[in-house]
Design a protein around this motif. Sequence first.
Motif, PDB file in Angstrom:
ATOM      1  N   PHE A   1      46.380  49.222  43.204  1.00 39.29           N
ATOM      2  CA  PHE A   1      45.012  49.480  42.551  1.00 39.29           C
ATOM      3  C   PHE A   1      44.024  48.622  43.419  1.00 39.29           C
ATOM      4  CE2 PHE A   1      46.994  46.397  39.729  1.00 39.29           C
ATOM      5  CZ  PHE A   1      45.899  45.262  39.670  1.00 39.29           C
ATOM      6  N   GLY A   2      44.353  48.037  44.629  1.00 38.86           N
ATOM      7  CA  GLY A   2      43.488  47.386  45.408  1.00 38.86           C
ATOM      8  C   GLY A   2      43.346  46.040  45.253  1.00 38.86           C
ATOM      9  N   GLY A   3      42.293  45.517  45.221  1.00 34.33           N
ATOM     10  CA  GLY A   3      42.129  44.225  45.188  1.00 34.33           C
ATOM     11  C   GLY A   3      41.545  43.266  43.944  1.00 34.33           C
ATOM     12  N   ILE A   4      41.827  41.972  43.807  1.00 33.77           N
ATOM     13  CA  ILE A   4      41.519  41.397  42.668  1.00 33.77           C
ATOM     14  C   ILE A   4      39.760  41.254  42.652  1.00 33.77           C
ATOM     15  CG2 ILE A   4      41.817  38.956  43.708  1.00 33.77           C
ATOM     16  CD1 ILE A   4      42.850  38.464  40.935  1.00 33.77           C
ATOM     17  N   ILE A   5      39.290  41.258  43.935  1.00 32.56           N
ATOM     18  CA  ILE A   5      37.764  41.180  44.118  1.00 32.56           C
ATOM     19  C   ILE A   5      37.200  42.376  43.248  1.00 32.56           C
ATOM     20  CG2 ILE A   5      37.834  39.812  46.117  1.00 32.56           C
ATOM     21  CD1 ILE A   5      37.081  42.398  47.741  1.00 32.56           C
ATOM     22  N   ASP A   6      37.913  43.346  42.954  1.00 27.85           N
ATOM     23  CA  ASP A   6      37.185  44.730  42.294  1.00 27.85           C
ATOM     24  C   ASP A   6      37.904  44.531  40.965  1.00 27.85           C
ATOM     25  OD1 ASP A   6      35.797  45.525  44.484  1.00 27.85           O
ATOM     26  OD2 ASP A   6      38.071  46.346  45.428  1.00 27.85           O
ATOM     27  N   TRP A   7      38.490  43.850  40.604  1.00 28.75           N
ATOM     28  CA  TRP A   7      39.071  43.687  39.118  1.00 28.75           C
ATOM     29  C   TRP A   7      37.921  42.914  38.075  1.00 28.75           C
ATOM     30  CZ3 TRP A   7      43.053  45.794  36.753  1.00 28.75           C
ATOM     31  CH2 TRP A   7      43.450  44.891  35.680  1.00 28.75           C
ATOM     32  N   PRO A   8      37.208  43.752  37.328  1.00 28.70           N
ATOM     33  CA  PRO A   8      36.305  43.007  36.470  1.00 28.70           C
ATOM     34  C   PRO A   8      36.595  42.597  35.285  1.00 28.70           C
ATOM     35  CG  PRO A   8      36.184  45.530  36.187  1.00 28.70           C
ATOM     36  CD  PRO A   8      37.251  45.097  37.093  1.00 28.70           C
ATOM     37  N   TYR A   9      38.042  42.344  34.901  1.00 26.32           N
ATOM     38  CA  TYR A   9      38.802  41.949  33.843  1.00 26.32           C
ATOM     39  C   TYR A   9      38.985  40.510  33.876  1.00 26.32           C
ATOM     40  CZ  TYR A   9      38.504  47.025  33.539  1.00 26.32           C
ATOM     41  OH  TYR A   9      38.067  48.374  33.465  1.00 26.32           O
ATOM     42  N   GLU A  10      39.598  40.000  32.635  1.00 26.52           N
ATOM     43  CA  GLU A  10      40.124  38.481  32.634  1.00 26.52           C
ATOM     44  C   GLU A  10      41.094  38.468  33.637  1.00 26.52           C
ATOM     45  OE1 GLU A  10      42.165  35.557  29.329  1.00 26.52           O
ATOM     46  OE2 GLU A  10      40.860  37.442  28.602  1.00 26.52           O
ATOM     47  N   THR A  11      41.107  37.002  34.164  1.00 21.09           N
ATOM     48  CA  THR A  11      42.144  36.472  35.006  1.00 21.09           C
ATOM     49  C   THR A  11      42.288  35.095  34.535  1.00 21.09           C
ATOM     50  OG1 THR A  11      40.512  35.476  36.617  1.00 21.09           O
ATOM     51  CG2 THR A  11      41.138  37.867  37.221  1.00 21.09           C
ATOM     52  N   VAL A  12      43.476  34.582  35.271  1.00 20.21           N
ATOM     53  CA  VAL A  12      43.962  33.296  34.919  1.00 20.21           C
ATOM     54  C   VAL A  12      44.231  32.557  36.110  1.00 20.21           C
ATOM     55  CG1 VAL A  12      45.148  33.915  32.753  1.00 20.21           C
ATOM     56  CG2 VAL A  12      46.509  34.063  34.917  1.00 20.21           C
ATOM     57  N   SER A  13      44.479  31.179  36.087  1.00 19.35           N
ATOM     58  CA  SER A  13      44.604  30.347  37.312  1.00 19.35           C
ATOM     59  C   SER A  13      45.638  29.323  36.974  1.00 19.35           C
ATOM     60  CB  SER A  13      43.240  29.665  37.925  1.00 19.35           C
ATOM     61  OG  SER A  13      42.682  28.775  36.786  1.00 19.35           O
ATOM     62  N   GLY A  14      45.984  28.479  37.911  1.00 19.79           N
ATOM     63  CA  GLY A  14      46.790  27.435  37.714  1.00 19.79           C
ATOM     64  C   GLY A  14      48.428  28.102  37.888  1.00 19.79           C
TER      65      GLY A  14
END
Length: 145
Positions: A131-144
């Motif tokens: 489904f491509g790149g996270i740059i096109d993911w308009p939904y929630e993300t996490v970090s750490g």
Amino acid sequence: MNIALLLLLLLPGSLSLTGCRPLPATGQPPTPAVTEAPPIPVYRKISAQEAKAHLDKDHTITLVDVRTEEEYREKRIANSILIPDYEIEGQAAKMLPKKDQTLFLYCRSGRRSRAAALKLVAMGYTNVYDFGGIIDWPYETVSGK
């Protein structure tokens, strides 16, 4: 001797010599055993929206981030696992043991996820979606970590 009678006498013997079998009493050819062909591995491209809809409904989907460890720690989609694209061939058997499991792949822009998806398909994985790149993911993300 009647020609028809002679043919009836000779026909069954000639069939056994040629390896052919007479038709069953019904006059219909025997039904061959049906064997299910294994699934054909294919590469599938879907949108981030389609991926999100499927992920929300089906919690058995394995979400695979194919970026570097640094990129993964910085920002990723929750519940994804990290297998960098350059390690797919060496890590897939251990981390993705079922070749028929549904896999959704992503990277930063879509280039690495496509390459990784094609590698997995070549390795025999049958349900691979990019489904491509996270740059096109308009939904929630996490970090750490």
